[in-house]
Design a protein around this motif. Structure first.
Motif, PDB file in Angstrom:
ATOM      1  N   HIS A   1       0.852  -1.186   0.000  1.00  0.00           N
ATOM      2  CA  HIS A   1       0.000   0.000   0.000  1.00  0.00           C
ATOM      3  C   HIS A   1       0.888   1.236   0.000  1.00  0.00           C
ATOM      4  O   HIS A   1       1.829   1.323   0.807  1.00  0.00           O
ATOM      5  CB  HIS A   1      -0.861   0.080   1.268  1.00  0.00           C
ATOM      6  CG  HIS A   1      -1.765  -1.085   1.487  1.00  0.00           C
ATOM      7  ND1 HIS A   1      -2.424  -1.281   2.666  1.00  0.00           N
ATOM      8  CD2 HIS A   1      -2.134  -2.083   0.689  1.00  0.00           C
ATOM      9  CE1 HIS A   1      -3.162  -2.378   2.593  1.00  0.00           C
ATOM     10  NE2 HIS A   1      -3.006  -2.881   1.391  1.00  0.00           N
ATOM     11  N   TRP A   2       0.552   2.200  -0.816  1.00  0.00           N
ATOM     12  CA  TRP A   2       1.323   3.438  -0.936  1.00  0.00           C
ATOM     13  C   TRP A   2       1.531   4.084   0.437  1.00  0.00           C
ATOM     14  O   TRP A   2       2.655   4.443   0.807  1.00  0.00           O
ATOM     15  CB  TRP A   2       0.572   4.389  -1.867  1.00  0.00           C
ATOM     16  CG  TRP A   2       1.349   5.559  -2.354  1.00  0.00           C
ATOM     17  CD1 TRP A   2       2.039   5.653  -3.523  1.00  0.00           C
ATOM     18  CD2 TRP A   2       1.520   6.820  -1.692  1.00  0.00           C
ATOM     19  NE1 TRP A   2       2.631   6.887  -3.628  1.00  0.00           N
ATOM     20  CE2 TRP A   2       2.322   7.625  -2.525  1.00  0.00           C
ATOM     21  CE3 TRP A   2       1.067   7.347  -0.488  1.00  0.00           C
ATOM     22  CZ2 TRP A   2       2.679   8.930  -2.186  1.00  0.00           C
ATOM     23  CZ3 TRP A   2       1.431   8.650  -0.148  1.00  0.00           C
ATOM     24  CH2 TRP A   2       2.236   9.418  -0.997  1.00  0.00           C
ATOM     25  N   GLN A   3       0.440   4.234   1.204  1.00  0.00           N
ATOM     26  CA  GLN A   3       0.542   4.942   2.490  1.00  0.00           C
ATOM     27  C   GLN A   3       1.418   4.171   3.481  1.00  0.00           C
ATOM     28  O   GLN A   3       2.100   4.772   4.322  1.00  0.00           O
ATOM     29  CB  GLN A   3      -0.853   5.184   3.076  1.00  0.00           C
ATOM     30  CG  GLN A   3      -0.875   6.030   4.337  1.00  0.00           C
ATOM     31  CD  GLN A   3      -0.219   7.409   4.155  1.00  0.00           C
ATOM     32  OE1 GLN A   3      -0.458   8.085   3.157  1.00  0.00           O
ATOM     33  NE2 GLN A   3       0.609   7.827   5.109  1.00  0.00           N
ATOM     34  N   MET A   4       1.433   2.832   3.381  1.00  0.00           N
ATOM     35  CA  MET A   4       2.257   2.054   4.311  1.00  0.00           C
ATOM     36  C   MET A   4       3.745   2.282   4.035  1.00  0.00           C
ATOM     37  O   MET A   4       4.563   2.252   4.961  1.00  0.00           O
ATOM     38  CB  MET A   4       1.893   0.565   4.223  1.00  0.00           C
ATOM     39  CG  MET A   4       2.519  -0.251   5.326  1.00  0.00           C
ATOM     40  SD  MET A   4       2.043   0.339   6.993  1.00  0.00           S
ATOM     41  CE  MET A   4       0.555  -0.621   7.272  1.00  0.00           C
ATOM     42  N   ALA A   5       4.087   2.504   2.757  1.00  0.00           N
ATOM     43  CA  ALA A   5       5.497   2.819   2.458  1.00  0.00           C
ATOM     44  C   ALA A   5       5.893   4.112   3.171  1.00  0.00           C
ATOM     45  O   ALA A   5       7.007   4.235   3.700  1.00  0.00           O
ATOM     46  CB  ALA A   5       5.713   2.932   0.947  1.00  0.00           C
TER      47      ALA A   5
END
Ligand SMILES: Cc1cc2nc3c(=O)[nH]c(=O)nc-3n(C[C@H](O)[C@H](O)[C@H](O)COP(=O)(O)OP(=O)(O)OC[C@H]3O[C@@H](n4cnc5c(N)ncnc54)[C@H](O)[C@@H]3O)c2cc1C
Length: 392
Positions: free
Chosen positions: A291-295
């Motif tokens: 997930h983008w936000q988890m990066a």
């Protein structure tokens, strides 16, 4: 001068370097990335870039860094890390010594182990991949998408919107079965079918047809799908080979402790798609999130962990319990997810209904663990707060 080496020059690597600087790390930061470009963002690759094409400028991430904040080594890979000696061996023969190491190497797309010509077969991870698929799309072009996860469904919707004839081959019973469950997957699949996308569920690819170029796909039930272009969206494999030989568990990403230290080794961390870590919001099971936000969230934590471990008088680290979230734009279907719906054992529609826009709560042993919104982006703030209140 001590050095923090970050391997992987994309979203996770960039955000790690930025957080190190904003948190006051004044010594050296080296970012080594195998792509030659400065960091760029991937979500538009399966959406806007497929629809309209695009340039690097459309996707580049603008670093919140001064020019001399980071020693960028781009277009070169790390072939091997030696954690005991604290050295990286690069593919061009350079050796980089480090005091702390961050792994931000993401994942690579899997390909089907089916023989056949390479031309006409695509995967989607880089800007070049997206541009190559974009060039293949157009009215009446026949597109076969293998895989009905998020990327497969996004590609199918983008191709259909450009007037392509689209077939999706799906090994599961419905699209996005594992992350969203049968009923929600079915509802989304119905929307795509209404737009003219044909799904072939519980089917696998037996072989490709064509000599110089893939011109079709034969499924396990013998059905032959003619294709001008095939896109394989069959999952991904974490880029961990360079970490092998250090006694780390790299079976599916690199296993980290609760503060993202690889194998619990001090002054190391992993971030983004490659990191597998326990999140006490849910349980002690280490999981990966693409997930983008988890990066972004893991990058911030990794910088904190590294600075803590390199500090002479560290204050205790607080718990790292990020709320997973992602979005997916699939033509007319918008999905927003918060929490971990994939670990649920039951669900309930909280608002709306499955045949239109809705909010769906996901529960494990009666406790809310996630919420998914279908075509209700305006309600995402409300439901994000709701699930956060349940979990924290
Ligand atoms: C097509 C597509 C669409 C997406 N859409 C969405 C979306 O809509 N919503 C959402 O939430 N998420 C989406 N994602 C997921 C999101 O983009 C990723 O979670 C994010 O890019 C992860 O960032 P990362 O830095 O961990 O890994 P990556 O972005 O994969 O970066 C890893 C970098 O490390 C480099 N590297 C690998 N091995 C080495 C090595 N040995 N040495 C040096 N460098 C190396 C790679 O070349 C790459 O540049 C999408 C992903 C893709 C591919």
């Amino acid at each position: 001068m001590r050095t923090v080496a970050v391997v992987g020059g994309s979203l996770g690597g960039l955000r790690t370097a930025e957080t190190l600087r904003s948190a006051g790390w004044t010594e050296s930061v080296v970012v080594i990335g195998s792509e030659a470009d400065m960091p760029y963002t991937r979500p538009p690759l399966s959406k806007k870039i497929l629809s309209d094409g695009g340039t690097f400028d459309n996707v580049r991430l603008r670093p919140r860094l001064a020019d001399d904040d980071v020693d960028w080594r781009l277009g070169v890979s790390v072939a091997k890390a030696d954690l005991a000696e604290r050295r990286l061996y690069l593919s061009d023969g350079q050796v980089v010594e480090f005091d702390a190491l961050v792994a931000a190497t993401g994942v690579a797309p899997r390909t089907l182990p089916v023989s056949g010509p390479d031309a006409g077969r695509h995967t989607l991870r880089t800007l070049d991949d997206a541009r190559a698929v974009h060039r293949e799309l157009g009215p009446d072009r026949r597109v076969v998408v293998i895989g009905a996860g998020f990327i497969g469904c996004e590609v199918a919707a983008a191709a259909r919107a450009k007037g392509c004839e689209v077939d999706v081959v799906c090994a599961d019973e419905v699209a996005m079965l594992r992350p969203l469950g049968r009923e929600v997957g079915q509802a989304i699949q119905r929307s795509h079918a209404a737009a003219g996308i044909r799904f072939h569920s519980r089917r696998t690819v037996q072989r490709y047809v064509g000599t110089d170029r893939a011109s079709g796909v034969v499924l396990d039930d013998g059905l032959h799908l003619t294709a001008d272009v095939v896109v394989e969206a069959v999952g991904s494999a974490p880029n961990v080979k360079w970490l092998e030989g250090n006694g780390l568990d790299t079976t599916d990403g690199v296993i980290c402790d609760s503060w993202l230290r690889m194998g619990g080794v001090a002054a190391t961390a992993a971030v983004g798609d490659v990191a597998r870590f326990p999140n006490t919001l849910f349980d002690a099971v280490p999981r990966r999130f693409e997930h983008w936000q988890m990066a972004v969230d893991t990058a911030r934590q990794a910088a904190r962990t590294i600075m803590h471990d390199l500090s002479e008088a560290p204050a205790p680290l607080s718990a790292f319990e990020p709320l997973p979230s992602f979005w997916s734009d699939q033509g007319t279907v918008r999905v927003d997810s918060f929490g971990s719906p994939g670990i649920a054992d039951s669900f309930a529609v909280l608002e709306g209904d499955l045949s239109g826009g809705c909010a769906v709560g996901y529960y494990r042993a009666g406790r809310p663990v996630g919420v998914v919104l279908i075509c209700m982006p305006r309600r995402s703030g409300h439901y994000r707060t709701w699930i956060a209140e349940q979990l924290y």
